[in-house]
Design a protein around this motif. Structure first.
Motif, PDB file in Angstrom:
ATOM      1  N   ALA A   1      12.184  93.112 -63.278  1.00 58.92           N
ATOM      2  CA  ALA A   1      10.841  92.852 -63.795  1.00 58.92           C
ATOM      3  C   ALA A   1       9.903  92.713 -62.607  1.00 58.92           C
ATOM      4  CB  ALA A   1      10.825  91.582 -64.636  1.00 58.92           C
ATOM      5  N   VAL A   2       8.776  93.413 -62.661  1.00 54.83           N
ATOM      6  CA  VAL A   2       7.855  93.462 -61.531  1.00 54.83           C
ATOM      7  C   VAL A   2       6.460  93.056 -61.994  1.00 54.83           C
ATOM      8  CG1 VAL A   2       6.735  94.957 -59.852  1.00 54.83           C
ATOM      9  CG2 VAL A   2       9.178  95.211 -60.305  1.00 54.83           C
ATOM     10  N   ALA A   3       5.851  92.116 -61.289  1.00 57.06           N
ATOM     11  CA  ALA A   3       4.482  91.690 -61.555  1.00 57.06           C
ATOM     12  C   ALA A   3       3.585  92.259 -60.467  1.00 57.06           C
ATOM     13  CB  ALA A   3       4.392  90.159 -61.561  1.00 57.06           C
ATOM     14  N   THR A   4       2.428  92.805 -60.859  1.00 60.63           N
ATOM     15  CA  THR A   4       1.552  93.462 -59.897  1.00 60.63           C
ATOM     16  C   THR A   4       0.158  92.848 -59.909  1.00 60.63           C
ATOM     17  OG1 THR A   4       0.501  95.166 -61.272  1.00 60.63           O
ATOM     18  CG2 THR A   4       2.763  95.571 -60.563  1.00 60.63           C
ATOM     19  N   LEU A   5      -0.542  93.033 -58.800  1.00 60.70           N
ATOM     20  CA  LEU A   5      -1.898  92.515 -58.702  1.00 60.70           C
ATOM     21  C   LEU A   5      -2.886  93.338 -59.507  1.00 60.70           C
ATOM     22  CD1 LEU A   5      -2.293  91.346 -55.020  1.00 60.70           C
ATOM     23  CD2 LEU A   5      -1.329  90.180 -56.982  1.00 60.70           C
ATOM     24  N   SER A   6      -2.472  94.492 -60.017  1.00 57.27           N
ATOM     25  CA  SER A   6      -3.362  95.275 -60.877  1.00 57.27           C
ATOM     26  C   SER A   6      -3.271  94.816 -62.327  1.00 57.27           C
ATOM     27  CB  SER A   6      -3.027  96.766 -60.794  1.00 57.27           C
ATOM     28  OG  SER A   6      -1.761  97.028 -61.374  1.00 57.27           O
ATOM     29  N   GLY A   7      -2.441  93.800 -62.610  1.00 60.33           N
ATOM     30  CA  GLY A   7      -2.400  93.231 -63.953  1.00 60.33           C
ATOM     31  C   GLY A   7      -1.279  93.726 -64.826  1.00 60.33           C
ATOM     32  N   GLN A   8      -0.287  94.392 -64.266  1.00 62.00           N
ATOM     33  CA  GLN A   8       0.810  94.921 -65.068  1.00 62.00           C
ATOM     34  C   GLN A   8       2.093  94.132 -64.841  1.00 62.00           C
ATOM     35  OE1 GLN A   8       1.226  99.279 -65.106  1.00 62.00           O
ATOM     36  NE2 GLN A   8      -0.655  99.396 -63.919  1.00 62.00           N
ATOM     37  N   LEU A   9       2.854  93.946 -65.910  1.00 66.98           N
ATOM     38  CA  LEU A   9       4.214  93.435 -65.845  1.00 66.98           C
ATOM     39  C   LEU A   9       5.107  94.565 -66.346  1.00 66.98           C
ATOM     40  CD1 LEU A   9       6.175  91.069 -65.343  1.00 66.98           C
ATOM     41  CD2 LEU A   9       5.888  90.455 -67.749  1.00 66.98           C
ATOM     42  N   VAL A  10       5.924  95.102 -65.450  1.00 65.86           N
ATOM     43  CA  VAL A  10       6.672  96.325 -65.738  1.00 65.86           C
ATOM     44  C   VAL A  10       8.159  96.066 -65.600  1.00 65.86           C
ATOM     45  CG1 VAL A  10       6.858  98.790 -65.235  1.00 65.86           C
ATOM     46  CG2 VAL A  10       4.724  97.585 -64.727  1.00 65.86           C
ATOM     47  N   LEU A  11       8.940  96.647 -66.504  1.00 65.11           N
ATOM     48  CA  LEU A  11      10.394  96.569 -66.434  1.00 65.11           C
ATOM     49  C   LEU A  11      10.940  97.903 -65.948  1.00 65.11           C
ATOM     50  CD1 LEU A  11      11.208  94.710 -69.785  1.00 65.11           C
ATOM     51  CD2 LEU A  11      10.644  93.742 -67.547  1.00 65.11           C
ATOM     52  N   TYR A  12      11.835  97.842 -64.946  1.00 68.98           N
ATOM     53  CA  TYR A  12      12.445  99.042 -64.379  1.00 68.98           C
ATOM     54  C   TYR A  12      13.958  98.970 -64.518  1.00 68.98           C
ATOM     55  CZ  TYR A  12       7.978  99.881 -61.979  1.00 68.98           C
ATOM     56  OH  TYR A  12       6.664 100.107 -61.695  1.00 68.98           O
ATOM     57  N   ARG A  13      14.593 100.123 -64.667  1.00 68.66           N
ATOM     58  CA  ARG A  13      16.057 100.204 -64.632  1.00 68.66           C
ATOM     59  C   ARG A  13      16.473 100.262 -63.168  1.00 68.66           C
ATOM     60  NH1 ARG A  13      16.651 104.431 -67.430  1.00 68.66           N
ATOM     61  NH2 ARG A  13      17.197 103.493 -69.428  1.00 68.66           N
ATOM     62  N   THR A  14      17.270  99.300 -62.713  1.00 67.41           N
ATOM     63  CA  THR A  14      17.608  99.244 -61.298  1.00 67.41           C
ATOM     64  C   THR A  14      18.518 100.386 -60.863  1.00 67.41           C
ATOM     65  OG1 THR A  14      19.432  97.726 -61.790  1.00 67.41           O
ATOM     66  CG2 THR A  14      17.323  96.752 -61.150  1.00 67.41           C
ATOM     67  N   ALA A  15      19.300 100.939 -61.779  1.00 69.23           N
ATOM     68  CA  ALA A  15      20.242 101.990 -61.403  1.00 69.23           C
ATOM     69  C   ALA A  15      19.541 103.209 -60.837  1.00 69.23           C
ATOM     70  CB  ALA A  15      21.091 102.386 -62.619  1.00 69.23           C
ATOM     71  N   ASP A  16      18.407 103.581 -61.431  1.00 66.65           N
ATOM     72  CA  ASP A  16      17.715 104.785 -60.971  1.00 66.65           C
ATOM     73  C   ASP A  16      16.228 104.572 -60.696  1.00 66.65           C
ATOM     74  OD1 ASP A  16      16.755 104.486 -63.535  1.00 66.65           O
ATOM     75  OD2 ASP A  16      17.649 106.324 -64.324  1.00 66.65           O
ATOM     76  N   GLY A  17      15.736 103.325 -60.856  1.00 65.01           N
ATOM     77  CA  GLY A  17      14.334 103.049 -60.585  1.00 65.01           C
ATOM     78  C   GLY A  17      13.373 103.545 -61.632  1.00 65.01           C
ATOM     79  N   SER A  18      13.884 103.976 -62.784  1.00 64.50           N
ATOM     80  CA  SER A  18      13.004 104.507 -63.822  1.00 64.50           C
ATOM     81  C   SER A  18      12.259 103.387 -64.531  1.00 64.50           C
ATOM     82  CB  SER A  18      13.803 105.319 -64.847  1.00 64.50           C
ATOM     83  OG  SER A  18      14.775 104.511 -65.480  1.00 64.50           O
ATOM     84  N   ARG A  19      11.050 103.695 -64.957  1.00 62.92           N
ATOM     85  CA  ARG A  19      10.186 102.715 -65.615  1.00 62.92           C
ATOM     86  C   ARG A  19      10.572 102.632 -67.091  1.00 62.92           C
ATOM     87  NH1 ARG A  19       3.951 102.065 -63.971  1.00 62.92           N
ATOM     88  NH2 ARG A  19       3.239 100.605 -65.539  1.00 62.92           N
ATOM     89  N   LEU A  20      10.974 101.449 -67.527  1.00 65.16           N
ATOM     90  CA  LEU A  20      11.416 101.272 -68.906  1.00 65.16           C
ATOM     91  C   LEU A  20      10.272 100.916 -69.843  1.00 65.16           C
ATOM     92  CD1 LEU A  20      14.663  99.184 -68.268  1.00 65.16           C
ATOM     93  CD2 LEU A  20      14.513 101.635 -68.806  1.00 65.16           C
ATOM     94  N   GLN A  21       9.437  99.972 -69.417  1.00 61.47           N
ATOM     95  CA  GLN A  21       8.401  99.468 -70.321  1.00 61.47           C
ATOM     96  C   GLN A  21       7.349  98.696 -69.538  1.00 61.47           C
ATOM     97  OE1 GLN A  21       9.953  97.091 -73.485  1.00 61.47           O
ATOM     98  NE2 GLN A  21       7.962  96.573 -74.351  1.00 61.47           N
TER      99      GLN A  21
END
Length: 640
Positions: free
Chosen positions: A76-96
């Protein structure tokens, strides 16, 4: 000197991109000469009457914090642009994208049992059930001005938040909340503190450690009572040892029962990132891009390694099974907006290293770092901009990249009116093949790519792009800004105590319009309204933002709220502006009053010498609006 060629992928991608969504317009007749007065292009009847809504983004912006799920499968990644994004660690793909708008994200954490996910932005803290992501609880304004840190107790029962209740930022506040019912369990304040940098519950959940800019202290987790300072520690990421006997911050480690310093700094330089492994065997901290891992038993160094192509490690953590080291390459301060002089290093990657083989790494990238320019193709199907320092092209439907190039930080991007050619700097490329066609002289290029214009020998010279033959001369010692969208006018600027903007009639060879501005009015960036009634003058690069609207054929003029960019919609009914604040202002062109605000770009402007929120914007003929923020993202807005 031959122009730099695009990568082969650009040729194939552009060919498909131009034919899949819309056929390009027919090229102008061969017998049509540069300089002939042509009627304005017909703009499709796209309405901007409905309110604009977010409809996509390119890039996630600067990394604020990350959290690895207990099973290690999701980041789970929080960004200064206002997004909370979930990534699959195996391949770095953006889940949601779990949370987007409003505002800057601050922190994110998983509960130890993996059943809760908690995140905070400046104004809200939210809790979700995991992994189904059902909302559990929202804390609105846990701190009335802004939140800067959070922590979750090991059993998931308590939530701690840190922040400010006033805009002055002179008194930091810490609050402890019940997750079950949302009630406030305890609170405290610290005067003359710039920021609450980190919060961390002890392994047994009985204590809460608090790191501010100057001090580290501990309170009771039950009610925030019993405040006691920890001498020897100061601001930075907090870390507790497995048994709770050691506390780390800023690269120092202290034994709590005796106050003894068991690990001091090397080179007397404070570290921002510190972490113990959950099994209690290892400790890691970082200075700049270099990470050092220690064996806790004797404080011997196990590994020291630099993070390649990085300048700063903002945070460290271990996976719950202690087999992985998570390295955040984020921003150096929570208030950084990505462009200011005081921001420090800026990053948007998370790297996960196996502890037994730190040379191996899985990288999760938040997407391209967007900057400099944003330009739509004539049919609106493509967008050109600078991502990760090189020119790229994205399809506006779905916002996915279709091509990249080796053109470093292009200063000018422009599609030809027939969409068959693309300008980057002073070279022209074929969009069907990616082949470099030619270079040209001058600073401006006509929409049909037949005529260039530039200042030469204290005069303005128009040249044929193919032959380089001089076509027309204006005896005017001025700098060239650019052609109008229909090619009828060439905008120039001079300065002799006052800024003078002149629009030259290309066909007639005369000055058609002239505007004089004070030194703090307007600037050198022009945008023409498609209906031919207005031009806007903005200052995109100066230390101040200013916007002026001037009427064509009338004496009408208006000073608008300061902006770095101002662009008209295809139907000329609204003007989109962006300046210091992280919002896009939509003004009606009937009286240039505010119609709506578009909030989405994340930035905090305190402590910035020359703060910027919105640095670029463009409308597509389809009516879609793209805005480029200082948070290094492009956001799309649709009115339908």
């Amino acid at each position: 000197m031959r122009p730099v060629r695009f990568a082969v992928v650009l040729a194939l991608a552009l060919l498909g991109a131009c034919t899949e969504e819309a056929s390009p317009p027919a090229p102008p007749p061969d017998d049509e000469q540069p300089g002939e007065e042509k009627p304005p292009e017909q703009v499709p009847p796209v309405s901007s009457a409905a309110p604009f809504q977010p409809c996509g983004a390119i890039g996630a912006g600067a990394l604020a914090a990350s959290a690895l799920s207990p099973d290690g499968s999701v980041l789970a990644v929080a960004t200064l642009s206002g997004q909370l994004v979930l990534y699959r660690t195996a391949d770095g793909s953006r889940l949601q994208t779990l949370w987007e708008l409003p505002g800057q994200q601050v922190s994110v954490v998983f509960s130890e049992d993996g059943r809760r996910l908690v995140a905070a932005n400046q104004t809200q803290t939210r809790i979700w059930r995991y992994p189904d992501l059902a909302p559990v609880r929202t804390f609105d304004l846990p701190h009335s001005h802004r939140t800067t840190a959070l922590a979750l107790s090991p059993d998931g029962a308590l939530l701690a938040t840190g922040g400010f209740d006033t805009a002055g930022n002179e008194t930091a506040s810490i609050r402890i909340w019940s997750v079950e019912d949302g009630s406030l369990r305890g609170s405290l304040q610290r005067s003359y503190e710039q920021v609450v940098q980190s919060l961390a519950f002890s392994p047994d959940g009985a204590s809460l450690a608090i790191s501010t800019h100057h001090f580290v202290f501990i309170v009771s987790a039950a009610d925030a009572s019993g405040q006691r300072a920890v001498p020897g520690l100061s601001g930075g990421q907090l870390g507790w040892s497995k048994d709770g006997s050691l506390l780390a911050s800023g690269g120092r480690v202290v034994r709590l029962d005796t106050g003894a310093l068991v690990k001091d700094l090397e080179l007397s330089t404070t570290r921002d990132a510190s972490a113990f492994s959950p099994d209690g065997l290892l400790y890691a901290d970082a200075l700049g891009s270099e990470v050092t891992v220690y064996r806790v038993a004797d404080w011997s160094k196990v590994h020291t390694f630099p993070e390649p192509n990085a300048s700063y490690v903002s945070r460290l953590s271990f996976s719950q099974d202690s087999t992985g080291l998570v390295v955040d390459l984020g921003v150096s301060a929570f208030w950084c907006n990505g462009v200011g002089q005081l921001c420090g290093p800026w990053g948007n990657e998370v790297r996960i290293h196996p502890v037994q083989d730190l040379a191996t790494v899985r990288t999760v990238s938040l997407g391209p770092v967007m900057r400099d320019h944003v330009v739509f193709s004539p049919d609106g199907s493509l967008l050109a901009s600078t991502g990760d320092g090189v020119m790229g092209i994205w399809r506006t439907r779905g916002q996915h990249q279709v091509a990249t190039s080796n053109i470093q930080s292009p200063s000018r991007l422009q599609f030809s009116s027939d969409q068959r050619q693309l300008r980057a700097n002073n070279a022209i490329y074929d969009t069907a093949t990616g082949k470099g066609l030619r270079e040209f002289q001058g600073q401006a290029l006509s929409p049909d790519f037949k005529t260039s214009a530039g200042r030469e020998d204290d005069r303005i010279l128009l040249r044929d792009v193919i032959t380089n033959k001089a076509l027309q001369t204006f005896e005017l010692n001025a700098y060239v800004i650019g052609f109008s969208p229909d090619g009828r006018f060439l905008a120039t600027t001079t300065y002799d105590g006052r800024t003078r903007i002149q629009l030259l009639d290309v066909a007639g060879g005369t000055v058609r319009h002239a505007f004089e501005l004070d030194y703090n009015q307007g600037g050198s960036r022009l945008d023409f309204s498609p209906d031919g009634r207005w031009v806007t003058l903005t200052s995109p690069y100066d230390g101040f933002a200013s916007t002026e609207v001037r009427g064509l054929g009338t004496a009408s003029s208006r000073s608008l709220p300061p902006s770095f960019t101002a662009v008209f919609s295809p139907d000329s009914t609204v003007l989109a502006t962006g300046g210091v604040d992280p919002e896009v202002r939509i003004l009606t062109t009937t009286d240039f009053s505010l119609r709506e605000r578009l909030v989405g770009h994340g930035t905090y402007l305190g402590q910035e010498q020359w703060p910027r929120g919105i640095v670029g914007a463009a409308f597509a003929r389809t009516g879609q609006l793209a805005t480029l923020g200082a948070d290094r993202t492009i956001r799309f807005w649709c009115s339908n």
